[in-house]
Design a protein around this motif. Sequence first.
Motif, short mmCIF file in Angstrom:
data_model
loop_
_atom_site.label_atom_id
_atom_site.label_comp_id
_atom_site.label_asym_id
_atom_site.label_seq_id
_atom_site.Cartn_x
_atom_site.Cartn_y
_atom_site.Cartn_z
N GLY A 17 0.79 -1.23 0.00
CA GLY A 17 0.00 0.00 0.00
C GLY A 17 0.82 1.27 0.00
N TYR A 18 2.14 1.14 0.17
CA TYR A 18 2.99 2.33 0.22
C TYR A 18 2.99 3.08 -1.10
N THR A 19 2.91 2.36 -2.20
CA THR A 19 2.92 3.00 -3.52
C THR A 19 1.75 3.95 -3.68
N GLU A 20 0.55 3.48 -3.37
CA GLU A 20 -0.65 4.31 -3.50
C GLU A 20 -0.57 5.52 -2.57
N GLN A 21 -0.12 5.30 -1.34
CA GLN A 21 -0.02 6.41 -0.40
C GLN A 21 0.98 7.46 -0.87
N PHE A 22 2.11 7.01 -1.37
CA PHE A 22 3.13 7.94 -1.86
C PHE A 22 2.59 8.79 -2.99
N GLU A 23 1.95 8.18 -3.97
CA GLU A 23 1.46 8.93 -5.12
C GLU A 23 0.34 9.89 -4.72
N LYS A 24 -0.49 9.47 -3.77
CA LYS A 24 -1.59 10.33 -3.33
C LYS A 24 -1.06 11.54 -2.55
N GLN A 25 -0.07 11.31 -1.70
CA GLN A 25 0.44 12.37 -0.84
C GLN A 25 1.36 13.33 -1.58
N THR A 26 2.11 12.82 -2.57
CA THR A 26 3.10 13.66 -3.24
C THR A 26 2.67 14.14 -4.62
N GLY A 27 1.71 13.45 -5.22
CA GLY A 27 1.32 13.77 -6.58
C GLY A 27 2.34 13.35 -7.61
N LYS A 28 3.33 12.56 -7.17
CA LYS A 28 4.39 12.09 -8.06
C LYS A 28 4.23 10.61 -8.35
N ALA A 61 5.27 6.84 -8.54
CA ALA A 61 6.14 5.98 -7.72
C ALA A 61 6.91 5.03 -8.63
N ASP A 62 7.84 5.60 -9.40
CA ASP A 62 8.60 4.79 -10.34
C ASP A 62 10.04 4.55 -9.88
N TRP A 63 10.43 5.15 -8.76
CA TRP A 63 11.82 5.05 -8.31
C TRP A 63 12.00 3.99 -7.22
N PHE A 64 10.93 3.31 -6.83
CA PHE A 64 11.01 2.23 -5.85
C PHE A 64 9.92 1.21 -6.14
N THR A 65 10.03 0.04 -5.52
CA THR A 65 8.96 -0.95 -5.56
C THR A 65 8.70 -1.43 -4.13
N THR A 66 7.68 -2.23 -3.96
CA THR A 66 7.36 -2.81 -2.65
C THR A 66 7.61 -4.31 -2.62
N HIS A 67 8.51 -4.79 -3.48
CA HIS A 67 8.71 -6.24 -3.60
C HIS A 67 10.16 -6.68 -3.39
N GLY A 68 10.94 -5.84 -2.71
CA GLY A 68 12.28 -6.28 -2.36
C GLY A 68 13.41 -5.54 -3.04
N ASP A 69 13.36 -4.21 -3.04
CA ASP A 69 14.49 -3.43 -3.55
C ASP A 69 15.72 -3.65 -2.67
N VAL A 70 16.89 -3.65 -3.28
CA VAL A 70 18.16 -3.71 -2.55
C VAL A 70 19.02 -2.56 -3.07
N PHE A 71 19.60 -1.77 -2.15
CA PHE A 71 20.32 -0.58 -2.58
C PHE A 71 21.30 -0.11 -1.50
N PRO A 72 22.36 0.59 -1.92
CA PRO A 72 23.32 1.13 -0.95
C PRO A 72 22.80 2.43 -0.35
N VAL A 73 23.18 2.67 0.90
CA VAL A 73 22.75 3.88 1.60
C VAL A 73 23.97 4.71 1.97
#
Length: 248
Positions: A138-149, A151-163
């Motif tokens: 549900g994070y994708t829908e919330q992000f797009e609703k709250q930001t109007g942007k 959600a193409d820069w992340f997924t909710t299915h297991g991203d792995v990335f350096p911080v």
Amino acid sequence: MRVIPLRVLSLGLLAGLTIVAWAPGVPPAFGDDLIPAATIDGEGPGWRALGPEDFEDVNLGADAWTWKDGLGHCRGTPVGVIRTRKQVTNFELVAQWRHLAPGGNSGIFVWAPAKALEGLKPGHLPPGGIEVQVLDNGYTEQFEKQTGKKADWFTTHGDVFPVGTSKMNPFPPLSPDGSRSFPRERRSLGVGRWNHYYVRAVNGEIRLWVNGKEVSGGDRCEPASGFLCLESEGSPVEFKGLRIRELP
């Protein structure tokens, strides 16, 4: 459908696989049904459970996490992490997790350097480590609703990335900016449902299996040794079945 228990050893790394085989002509199901996959259960020589005695607070406060009968509950506030008491280098990790509210956010930090955790203020996440994303669908829908942007820069299915200061060469497919390894399949189950992660981190390479299938990862990680952290990021989340096997 047949469930075939196997015990498999591959280069001394993989053990305790359960293979789900489907009858010819019957398509594999997903979502409300069983996910067809091989699941590493964290049982066998060298594996051990991780519990409250293996973690210490970094910047959350003593009551942010509670533990009972092998289940760790994080209330989600404040933002921050707990970390393992000892650093790890090569290892396998099994973890089950579920979000308790729609759009929940959390993560597992791998190889977080000591410097990134020292003096970390409440409300902040470590500026170093490899993050294995733990997001509710549900994070994708919330992000797009709250930001109007979009959600193409992340997924909710297991991203792995350096911080922060950490580095990683992500495996494809990649996020639009090339910084994240995107999952090859949509495997995560929604709010309130348990998901299974298997992480293998060896010689600077990290690979993630979501609900039994490998989906993402990267290599040439720097640093390739450090702490494991569990993340609190604004929403209640639970972990269970945390098990680790350290490797040479």
